[in-house]
Design an enzyme around this catalytic site. Structure first.
Site, mmCIF file in Angstrom:
data_model
loop_
_atom_site.group_PDB
_atom_site.id
_atom_site.type_symbol
_atom_site.label_atom_id
_atom_site.label_comp_id
_atom_site.label_asym_id
_atom_site.label_seq_id
_atom_site.Cartn_x
_atom_site.Cartn_y
_atom_site.Cartn_z
ATOM 1 N N LEU A 103 0.829 -1.208 0.000
ATOM 2 C CA LEU A 103 0.000 0.000 0.000
ATOM 3 C C LEU A 103 0.864 1.259 0.000
ATOM 4 O O LEU A 103 2.070 1.192 0.262
ATOM 5 C CB LEU A 103 -0.929 -0.034 1.225
ATOM 6 N N PRO A 104 0.261 2.419 -0.309
ATOM 7 C CA PRO A 104 1.087 3.617 -0.511
ATOM 8 C C PRO A 104 1.787 4.159 0.733
ATOM 9 O O PRO A 104 2.928 4.598 0.649
ATOM 10 C CB PRO A 104 0.086 4.655 -1.055
ATOM 11 N N THR A 132 6.257 0.572 1.624
ATOM 12 C CA THR A 132 7.317 1.403 2.200
ATOM 13 C C THR A 132 6.646 2.464 3.053
ATOM 14 O O THR A 132 5.980 3.361 2.541
ATOM 15 C CB THR A 132 8.167 2.050 1.082
ATOM 16 N N LYS A 153 15.376 -0.026 4.314
ATOM 17 C CA LYS A 153 14.898 0.505 3.034
ATOM 18 C C LYS A 153 15.120 2.004 2.937
ATOM 19 O O LYS A 153 15.632 2.517 1.927
ATOM 20 C CB LYS A 153 13.402 0.180 2.865
ATOM 21 N N LYS A 198 9.423 10.868 -1.272
ATOM 22 C CA LYS A 198 8.733 10.205 -0.147
ATOM 23 C C LYS A 198 9.736 9.413 0.702
ATOM 24 O O LYS A 198 9.771 9.542 1.927
ATOM 25 C CB LYS A 198 7.651 9.258 -0.695
#
Lengths: 300, 300
Positions: free
Chosen positions: A65-66, A96, A173, A248
């Site tokens: 998901l975003p 992420t 990440k 982001k």
């Protein structure tokens, strides 16, 4: 056939779900987008009317998901996935998201008896399609052993890492992508200096790849147009990996740095660079477009 | 036996001269330091009382000196090497100097009928000793063909590059080392964020090496103590490659960027980082010591 509930069938989730199907898993799928959902059904998935319905009866729940708020809204609360699953179910979130939310999810999962891992990916859409993603996993060693079994259907087994405890996947990440942004910007600056001083960018790239400047941006993602076949630079900086997504990820990395009082000056400046590119309307271009801004503005 | 006049027998030049001797070249040597000179004589070189005397009768003249002013004082003027050599002699300067001085030397060489190349190296003392240096050469294609013959006695033939026209070797070297400084600092920031958030630096390093953060600092020079055998980080940041030398190279890169109006913001900030380390008295430590300052100052 073991069943994975797959929640979130976007540019990444869609091809990942297909790789699960191709590797012998049954998939019950949910996405807010009807076209994404029908695409998955076309590939063999069973559509569910909600995330919690998809999860019902699944052996593993997987979300892509975003951002953190979407994962929380799917997993937590009275109508959320966690409260409707049998104890011991494995839930993997490959989105992420910020590490703080990931840790919050770990706590909530533990309260519900759920085996949760944060498992963000690296490699982008091409690796999602090819089934060669890297996974960086945060949580217990026991959960990791169980997770590996399903992740290897979507990733390169040698690149499925147990990064550490709760949230460690998200930390790894964010830090990795911050480092990527920094060496991409450094690579662009080095090539801009070379070109402005008469060097052929292909020759200079070959020299730096064979020397201590070597890095992933030079190896597989050269930002100078035409130096490398298939790189976004040669396709007018069409992504690839969008500036918006890099911005982001840098936001998540800087948040982590600030929360832990690490003075990540270069990371912060990289974040500013990508915010400027967004402000210039380049958010949907590839993140290697920083090359263009360095050359254009200075006539190099 | 063809003869090389070798001028400058320091930490780099000394072992390079020995590799020439080991590969069948005769060497006439000059250095201001008597101990460096007698060391070379012990290895089979013939000592000369001056650079111009060393050059007299040599087939190739090779210099390895600290900065542009030293190379100019050796090569130019009435007592300089250029004016005492037969036309067509090959002169190679492997010193790391500013590109503007290198170009000035090319012009003067041409006026004297000398075949000149700037041929700075990459790889450090270890590669100088092992005879595996990389060479980045600036000048004509004809000179490059002649140069390769002597350079391969000191370097890895696959890493002997014709970077481009006059001065291109210096441009490639400065840009490469600027990129090295940037990805080293980025690597240190990424590892600091990871460690402050519970990641094992060895595990995080393995993840980033397998992902898009991959770069030379992670591959062969990990800045976190103990992650990589033989790296200066595990030897209390003893060089290796000194902060002083990195600061010098960054100065050359920033000079080039400014002369050519390239806005190398990250390069400039890397230069500031290494100047700060010098100011803190760490000039003779390894350049990966930026790791220590990031962790110490923040208690990560």
């Amino acid at each position: 056939m073991p069943t994975v509930a797959f929640i979130g069938l976007g540019n990444m989730g869609g091809p990942m779900a297909k790789n699960l199907l191709n590797n012998g898993w049954a998939v019950t799928a949910f996405d807010l987008s009807e076209s994404a959902l029908s695409d998955a059904v076309g590939a063999g998935a069973v559509a569910a009317p909600s995330a919690t319905d998809a999860a019902s009866g699944a052996d593993v729940v997987f979300s892509m998901l975003p951002a953190g708020k979407h994962v929380k809204s799917v997993m937590l609360g009275d109508t959320g996935v966690f409260s409707h699953l049998p104890k011991g179910t494995l839930v993997l979130d490959a989105s992420t998201i910020d590490a703080a939310t990931a840790r919050e999810l770990h706590v909530a999962a533990r309260d519900s008896g759920i085996d949760f891992m944060d498992t963000p990916v690296s490699g982008g859409v091409a690796a999602a399609q090819a089934g060669t993603l890297a996974f960086m996993c945060g949580g217990t060693a026991e959960a990791f052993l169980r997770a590996k079994d399903v992740l290897k259907a979507m990733g390169n087994e040698e690149k499925i890492f147990h990064a550490g405890p709760d949230g460690a996947g998200q930390v790894a990440k964010a830090a990795n992508n911050m480092l990527l942004a920094i060496h991409m910007i450094g690579t662009c600056e080095a090539l801009a200096i070379g070109a402005a001083n008469g060097l052929d960018p292909s020759v200079q790239s070959a020299i730096m790849k064979a020397s201590s400047g070597n890095n992933w941006s030079l190896q597989v993602y050269n930002p100078w147009p035409g130096v490398m076949d298939g790189a976004p630079a040669g396709n007018d900086y069409k992504p690839g990996f969008m500036v918006d997504l890099m911005a982001k990820d840098l936001g998540l990395a800087i948040e982590l740095a600030e929360q832990s009082s690490v003075d990540a000056d270069f990371g912060r400046r990289a974040s500013e660079v990508y915010q400027s590119l967004q402000a210039a309307g380049l958010g949907r271009d590839d993140f290697s477009i920083v090359m263009q801004s360095l050359v254009k503005s200075d006539g190099a």
